[in-house]
Structure formats: structure tokens, C-alpha cells
Design an enzyme around this catalytic site. Sequence first.
Site, PDB file in Angstrom:
ATOM      1  N   GLU A 189      18.222  12.425  -1.564  1.00 44.47           N
ATOM      2  CA  GLU A 189      19.133  11.673  -2.886  1.00 44.47           C
ATOM      3  C   GLU A 189      18.557  10.641  -3.207  1.00 44.47           C
ATOM      4  O   GLU A 189      19.419   9.894  -3.654  1.00 44.47           O
ATOM      5  CB  GLU A 189      20.545  11.822  -2.307  1.00 44.47           C
ATOM      6  CG  GLU A 189      21.139  13.188  -2.007  1.00 44.47           C
ATOM      7  CD  GLU A 189      21.130  14.220  -3.264  1.00 44.47           C
ATOM      8  OE1 GLU A 189      20.567  13.994  -4.206  1.00 44.47           O
ATOM      9  OE2 GLU A 189      21.690  15.400  -2.833  1.00 44.47           O
ATOM     10  N   HIS A 214      26.623   8.647   0.361  1.00 43.12           N
ATOM     11  CA  HIS A 214      27.112   9.702  -0.411  1.00 43.12           C
ATOM     12  C   HIS A 214      27.492  10.502   1.023  1.00 43.12           C
ATOM     13  O   HIS A 214      27.003  10.388   1.968  1.00 43.12           O
ATOM     14  CB  HIS A 214      25.885  10.423  -0.781  1.00 43.12           C
ATOM     15  CG  HIS A 214      25.934  11.971  -1.248  1.00 43.12           C
ATOM     16  ND1 HIS A 214      26.811  12.458  -1.744  1.00 43.12           N
ATOM     17  CD2 HIS A 214      25.370  13.155  -0.482  1.00 43.12           C
ATOM     18  CE1 HIS A 214      26.966  13.754  -1.717  1.00 43.12           C
ATOM     19  NE2 HIS A 214      25.999  14.171  -0.916  1.00 43.12           N
ATOM     20  N   HIS A 227      30.221  14.387   2.422  1.00 41.98           N
ATOM     21  CA  HIS A 227      30.885  15.458   2.058  1.00 41.98           C
ATOM     22  C   HIS A 227      32.330  15.542   2.394  1.00 41.98           C
ATOM     23  O   HIS A 227      32.712  16.386   3.167  1.00 41.98           O
ATOM     24  CB  HIS A 227      30.178  16.491   2.582  1.00 41.98           C
ATOM     25  CG  HIS A 227      28.711  16.746   2.115  1.00 41.98           C
ATOM     26  ND1 HIS A 227      27.685  17.599   2.645  1.00 41.98           N
ATOM     27  CD2 HIS A 227      27.901  16.249   1.022  1.00 41.98           C
ATOM     28  CE1 HIS A 227      26.621  17.582   2.088  1.00 41.98           C
ATOM     29  NE2 HIS A 227      26.859  16.626   1.167  1.00 41.98           N
ATOM     30  N   GLU A 245      48.369   2.943  -1.902  1.00 39.53           N
ATOM     31  CA  GLU A 245      47.259   1.850  -2.101  1.00 39.53           C
ATOM     32  C   GLU A 245      46.197   2.501  -2.987  1.00 39.53           C
ATOM     33  O   GLU A 245      45.354   1.525  -3.407  1.00 39.53           O
ATOM     34  CB  GLU A 245      46.679   1.917  -0.576  1.00 39.53           C
ATOM     35  CG  GLU A 245      46.206   3.243  -0.009  1.00 39.53           C
ATOM     36  CD  GLU A 245      45.345   3.253   1.158  1.00 39.53           C
ATOM     37  OE1 GLU A 245      44.968   1.952   1.746  1.00 39.53           O
ATOM     38  OE2 GLU A 245      45.007   4.213   1.532  1.00 39.53           O
ATOM     39  N   HIS A 256      30.681  19.489  -4.218  1.00 39.26           N
ATOM     40  CA  HIS A 256      29.690  18.835  -3.157  1.00 39.26           C
ATOM     41  C   HIS A 256      30.120  17.801  -2.371  1.00 39.26           C
ATOM     42  O   HIS A 256      30.155  17.934  -1.029  1.00 39.26           O
ATOM     43  CB  HIS A 256      28.388  18.513  -4.048  1.00 39.26           C
ATOM     44  CG  HIS A 256      26.981  18.211  -3.340  1.00 39.26           C
ATOM     45  ND1 HIS A 256      26.066  18.524  -3.489  1.00 39.26           N
ATOM     46  CD2 HIS A 256      27.207  17.470  -1.974  1.00 39.26           C
ATOM     47  CE1 HIS A 256      25.209  18.079  -2.776  1.00 39.26           C
ATOM     48  NE2 HIS A 256      25.722  17.017  -2.083  1.00 39.26           N
TER      49      HIS A 256
HETATM   50  P1  13P Z   1      19.441  14.694   2.783  1.00 40.74           P
HETATM   51  O1  13P Z   1      19.475  15.430   4.242  1.00 40.74           O
HETATM   52  O2  13P Z   1      17.916  14.632   2.205  1.00 40.74           O
HETATM   53  O3  13P Z   1      20.026  13.273   3.123  1.00 40.74           O
HETATM   54  O4  13P Z   1      20.481  15.365   1.880  1.00 40.74           O
HETATM   55  C1  13P Z   1      21.826  15.648   2.434  1.00 40.74           C
HETATM   56  C2  13P Z   1      22.623  15.661   1.497  1.00 40.74           C
HETATM   57  O5  13P Z   1      23.892  15.501   1.434  1.00 40.74           O
HETATM   58  C3  13P Z   1      22.381  16.177   0.050  1.00 40.74           C
HETATM   59  O6  13P Z   1      23.007  16.146  -0.916  1.00 40.74           O
HETATM   60 ZN    ZN Z   2      25.167  15.989   0.005  1.00 42.69          ZN
END
Ligand code: 13P
Ligand code: ZN
Length: 274
Positions: A119, A142, A144, A172, A213
Site C-alpha cells: 500500500e 492502515h 483492518h 467524544e 476492507h
Molecule cells: P501489506 O502486507 O503489503 O502491507 O498489505 C497488507 C494490507 O493490509 C493490504 O491492504
Molecule cells: Zn489492508
Amino acid sequence: MSNKKEILTAPFVIETIRTCSNMYRLGWDERNGGNISFMLEEKDVAEYLDVNKAIRQIEVKFDARELLGKIFIVTGTGKYFKNVEFDPAKNLGIIRITGDGAKADVLWGFSDGGRPTSELPAHLMSHIERLKIDPSHRVIMHTHSTNTLAMTYIHELSERAFTRTLWQMSTECIVVFPDGVGILPWMLCGNDEIGRATAKKMREFRLCVWAMHGIFGSGRDLDEAFGLIETVEKGATIYMNIGGRKILNTIKDGELKILAEAFGVNYRKDYLDI
Ligand code: 13P
Ligand code: ZN
């Protein structure tokens, strides 16, 4: 003998490791899920590494000219957040954008021949946009985060509606993210297209949800990016815990306005029905 300090004692390395472990333990970063990039000051890095000495060079596959010379600590692609604390040099790397902006020197890390996160385009393009808005910007994160992700399956994906619901889920929320959350529909990840779309959202929002995602957060330091994501995740957790049961009480728009004004935050006025 080198006059450089041991890199594993650098605060920016320690903080990155702790953040990865923390995020893993929250259940947000299964397997290799999630990635972090943190822009460092050259003078700070120079205490630990020769910033002009590349171990090797890698392609960054897009034009990052605007970040020429900038140094980042980045998580590796395919690497597990759970393992970062046990082998930082394998799972993390420090890179410097070089050449014509399409290359990066590896200054440290990725010791098994690894590469930065897939990413990276989304991270670097988002850094470019956030830096234009706030010169103190440093971090793109980033992850999940579970309930945020769950919420994208059952909630309308308009930015206004999604943000409003989150603001209502905990007192909050409007104070922490008065600018709301940007949202992208499901898209293929790991390429320039999602990178460009994310960066475009980052012109307006410090947070961008990737439907089905995860989420991108930005900040002046790791704590700020983490805190933003954590607060969205808290709101989403309340929403998922309500689980469609009848809502008897909520924070009304007039109360959200009072709250935002009391804390002096610049909230999106058009997101409230007032
Ligand atoms: P990477 O292992 O390349 O960082 O990817 C993980 C991910 O969350 C892709 O969206
Ligand atoms: Zn991801």
C-alpha cells in the site's frame, strides 16, 4: 568505530514497534493485515544511520517526486504485525525517496530482502496531500479494525450518514473527528488507483474508510493517527453492539452542536440537520 547510536534504541523505532504490537493485540491486524508509514526528520535518523548510505535500492512504482529526500519508517509487505516486536529489522524498514522520485534507498531493515508495504502508493500519495494541508503531518496508518469493517456491511456508505452515526455513538466522536470520515467503495487494494482515491479523500478528511476492507488514518504522530482510528472503531463497536435493536436514546443534532462548540472544534456543519 561508528559514532552512530544503536537503531533499536531510537524512539521512532520503539514507538513503531509498540504501535504494531498494540494494533495486533486489538485484533485489527490479522496475518499481514495493516501497514504504517511514519515520516522522520533527517537529523533524528542521522543520529543512528548514515542517511546517505543505501543498503539497496527499490522501485516505488509511482512518481513520488514531491517527497524526494524524505525518510520513512515503513512496515514490510507480507509481514505480520504480531512479529514486528520480535524481529524489527526483518519486518520494518527505513527508506529514503531518491532518484527521480520513482526509487527508494533502503537505509535499514527489510533484512530478508523484503519490500515496503504493497500500500506504499496510498501511503505516499496520502502523505503528499496531508503535508499540503498540515506541514506537521507525519503518519499514515492502515488497519483492518474489526467493527469499522463490520459496519461497512450494514450501514449506508454515504460519508454524511456514516459520520453522523459515528458521532451519535459516543460523546467524544465529534470532538475527536469533527472533520468526519471519508469513504471509498470496495476497490482493489495495493495499486495506484486506490492510492489516488485515498489521497483525494485525505484532502478533506484525516480518516478514510475502505468499505469491506479497513481504514486509513493520518496524524502528526503515531498517537494521533492511532487515536483517530481507535475512536472511529469505538463508535463502530457501539453501533455493532446495538445490533439493530431499537434505539431509545441518542445524542441529538442540537446536542452535537453544543458539544462541538464547547470544545471549539471545526465540525462539518452540513452533516447536522440544524
Ligand atoms: P501489506 O502486507 O503489503 O502491507 O498489505 C497488507 C494490507 O493490509 C493490504 O491492504
Ligand atoms: Zn489492508
